[in-house]
Design an enzyme around this catalytic site. Sequence first.
Site, PDB file in Angstrom:
ATOM      1  N   SER A   1     -13.996  -4.551 -14.227  1.00  0.00           N
ATOM      2  CA  SER A   1     -13.149  -6.306 -14.887  1.00  0.00           C
ATOM      3  C   SER A   1     -14.981  -6.566 -14.463  1.00  0.00           C
ATOM      4  CB  SER A   1     -12.988  -6.995 -14.073  1.00  0.00           C
ATOM      5  OG  SER A   1     -12.438  -7.358 -12.794  1.00  0.00           O
TER       6      SER A   1
ATOM      7  N   GLN B   1     -15.363   2.294  -7.478  1.00  0.00           N
ATOM      8  CA  GLN B   1     -14.315   0.960  -6.434  1.00  0.00           C
ATOM      9  C   GLN B   1     -13.449   1.345  -6.351  1.00  0.00           C
ATOM     10  OE1 GLN B   1     -15.434  -3.183  -8.864  1.00  0.00           O
ATOM     11  NE2 GLN B   1     -15.607  -1.792 -10.052  1.00  0.00           N
TER      12      GLN B   1
ATOM     13  N   GLY C   1     -14.389   0.890 -16.898  1.00  0.00           N
ATOM     14  CA  GLY C   1     -13.588   0.378 -16.685  1.00  0.00           C
ATOM     15  C   GLY C   1     -13.404  -0.520 -15.528  1.00  0.00           C
TER      16      GLY C   1
ATOM     17  N   TYR D   1       0.705  -1.354   0.121  1.00  0.00           N
ATOM     18  CA  TYR D   1      -0.012  -0.358  -0.017  1.00  0.00           C
ATOM     19  C   TYR D   1       0.716   1.197  -0.173  1.00  0.00           C
ATOM     20  CZ  TYR D   1      -4.405  -2.621   0.154  1.00  0.00           C
ATOM     21  OH  TYR D   1      -5.355  -3.031  -0.605  1.00  0.00           O
TER      22      TYR D   1
ATOM     23  N   ARG E   1       1.585   1.439  -3.401  1.00  0.00           N
ATOM     24  CA  ARG E   1       0.250   2.055  -4.025  1.00  0.00           C
ATOM     25  C   ARG E   1       0.384   3.512  -4.342  1.00  0.00           C
ATOM     26  NH1 ARG E   1      -2.543  -0.834  -7.886  1.00  0.00           N
ATOM     27  NH2 ARG E   1      -3.308   0.418  -7.816  1.00  0.00           N
TER      28      ARG E   1
ATOM     29  N   VAL F   1     -10.169   3.606  -5.028  1.00  0.00           N
ATOM     30  CA  VAL F   1      -9.501   4.554  -3.899  1.00  0.00           C
ATOM     31  C   VAL F   1      -8.639   6.011  -3.766  1.00  0.00           C
ATOM     32  CG1 VAL F   1      -9.711   2.477  -2.255  1.00  0.00           C
ATOM     33  CG2 VAL F   1      -7.579   2.512  -3.439  1.00  0.00           C
ATOM     34  N   ASP F   2      -8.585   5.862  -5.026  1.00  0.00           N
ATOM     35  CA  ASP F   2      -7.697   6.973  -5.345  1.00  0.00           C
ATOM     36  C   ASP F   2      -7.796   8.284  -5.062  1.00  0.00           C
ATOM     37  OD1 ASP F   2      -9.148   7.724  -8.011  1.00  0.00           O
ATOM     38  OD2 ASP F   2      -7.966   6.422  -8.859  1.00  0.00           O
TER      39      ASP F   2
ATOM     40  N   HIS G   1     -15.198   1.107  -2.062  1.00  0.00           N
ATOM     41  CA  HIS G   1     -13.763   0.555  -1.503  1.00  0.00           C
ATOM     42  C   HIS G   1     -13.213   1.253  -0.286  1.00  0.00           C
ATOM     43  CE1 HIS G   1     -14.839  -2.906  -4.110  1.00  0.00           C
ATOM     44  NE2 HIS G   1     -15.575  -3.162  -3.963  1.00  0.00           N
TER      45      HIS G   1
END
Length: 273
Positions: A219, A131, A217, A93, A96, A133-134, A148
């Site tokens: 899946s 979804q 975007g 993390y 990231r 988290v950015d 999320h």
Amino acid sequence: MSPTHSSTKGDGIDENTAFSDCPDAAVQAIKLQLSRLRAAKSICILTGAGISAESGIPTFRDKQTGLWENYRAEELANIAAFERDPKTVWSWYQWRRQLVQDKLPNPAHYALAQWQAWAGTQGQNIDLVTQNVDDLHETAGSEVIHLHGHLWQNKCSQCELTFEEDVDYANNELLRCEACAGYVRPNIVWFGEGLPQKEWQAAELAAKNCAVFISIGTSSLVYPAAGLAQLAKQHGAYIIEINLNPTQSAVVDSVLAGKAGEIIPALVAQLIT
Ligand code: APR
């Protein structure tokens, strides 16, 4: 760049500008959706990692490169992994966070923000559920429901106290909670954990009430978020997917295949002009 698709409109807006980066097939597919999208009283949009790919943030299930290419997100983003090996999970993390901290919204984020704001002035409601988290949707100016969690927040793995203060992302040393000495972890929903209740209820309501549901975007492999399209369909919504590699999901009615950063600005330019 795609070739000429149509002529300049009477109001002086050149359609070719809006469609200039869009694949030909997508241009035709976009045109087929315009009246449906204009007529919809309520639209629910679900985004996943693919919308941030053109901002330079790697998705989870496209091929990874570099330091973490031998790990799968599912192996790291779960509480059992953190209990077994907190240092590795925390380091992933922190990596990231370093990767994301200087990344900016791309034209897809900005176009959605513009559309959402414009729709509000037309009596149309757009619920944007992510979804991701950015936080790039907020940076672009959207109102967004986060399923999320948030990459930049931490919480205690024991007492769940949340922390907003800055952490040095280059430092992989584990941190301890000041209140109970438990290990500090990112405030992100991991595999096997429940979604935040208020946000999930808002997302379910948006999916149930929308006339059109747009999946962008993602899946569509991770539930419960992936179930929102099915829920929308059960309640009569038309389902559109925007994806570079479409998922072949049976619930999807129409696919706009291509990069989010090309398709969404072209779509929004047609809708709000
Ligand atoms: N434009 C549109 N779609 C794209 C682009 C792009 N430029 N680049 C990639 N994609 C698509 C891929 O084809 C894929 O279908 O984005 C999708 C990304 O899928 P995932 O990596 O599985 O990401 P996502 O669906 O958001 O993952 C869901 O899984 O790991 C967990 O919690 C994490 O929120 C995440 C959840």
